[in-house]
Enzyme design. Sequence first.
Site, PDB file in Angstrom:
ATOM      1  N   ASP A   5       0.789  -1.246   0.000  1.00 29.76           N
ATOM      2  CA  ASP A   5       0.000   0.000   0.000  1.00 29.76           C
ATOM      3  C   ASP A   5       0.820   1.293   0.000  1.00 29.76           C
ATOM      4  OD1 ASP A   5      -1.931  -1.941   0.307  1.00 29.76           O
ATOM      5  OD2 ASP A   5      -2.888  -1.041   2.050  1.00 29.76           O
ATOM      6  N   LYS A  94      -6.984  -5.055  -3.147  1.00 28.70           N
ATOM      7  CA  LYS A  94      -7.737  -5.587  -2.007  1.00 28.70           C
ATOM      8  C   LYS A  94      -8.699  -4.520  -1.497  1.00 28.70           C
ATOM      9  CE  LYS A  94      -4.051  -4.200   1.148  1.00 28.70           C
ATOM     10  NZ  LYS A  94      -4.717  -3.091   1.841  1.00 28.70           N
ATOM     11  N   CYS A 153      -2.005  -2.341   7.692  1.00 31.42           N
ATOM     12  CA  CYS A 153      -1.921  -3.291   6.580  1.00 31.42           C
ATOM     13  C   CYS A 153      -0.613  -4.071   6.551  1.00 31.42           C
ATOM     14  CB  CYS A 153      -2.172  -2.573   5.260  1.00 31.42           C
ATOM     15  SG  CYS A 153      -3.913  -2.046   5.112  1.00 31.42           S
TER      16      CYS A 153
END
Length: 204
Positions: A5, A94, A153
Amino acid sequence: MVVVDVQNDFCEGGALAVAGGAAVAEGITRYLREHRAAYDVVAATQDWHIDPGPHFSDHPDFVTSWPVHCVAGTPGAELHPGLDTTGIDELFHKGEYADGYSGFEAHACGTGDAGAASSAASSAAGRPRDLARWLTDHGIEAIDVVGIATDHCVRATALDGARAGFAVTVLTDLTAGVAPDATERALAELADAGVTITDSGTPS
Ligand SMILES: [Zn+2]
């Protein structure tokens, strides 16, 4: 390596900026310039929200609810320009309709160098390849996890990687956390789960 990310919305100036995000992007780029050959494959995940339900809130608590961020197809969801994507083999999305903290909930986009082949294989199998399957298909048993955010994350991805049987290392200097105390707790939890916590050894 799994790059988690490193997106515009999680870096300075983004909708859910994490302090040090842009430096992480540049740090990963520098690190991979030196060390790309040490990795058989590099995957990058993207938070890619369409309708993630209560993950988005007008009154976010910054624990389980968040301001709107990383909406699929918007500039905020793009990888940060400080991250050199040339060495990245595959992108994984995702969180389309869920929180999507873990990269192991993500599926391959078929956009990398091996994209066409993996997309064909995915449609043949009737479902997109997830990260664990993709790593296993490449013979990977150990992964280094870097990216944003350490306490969310990165944490979820490293924990799921360990649960899935991979030997997981988090390179802490190539991560950035939302909150210092939560980041400390996350690293302790990861160490308890058998994840190796170290730094990349690259001067910043
Ligand atoms: Zn999100």
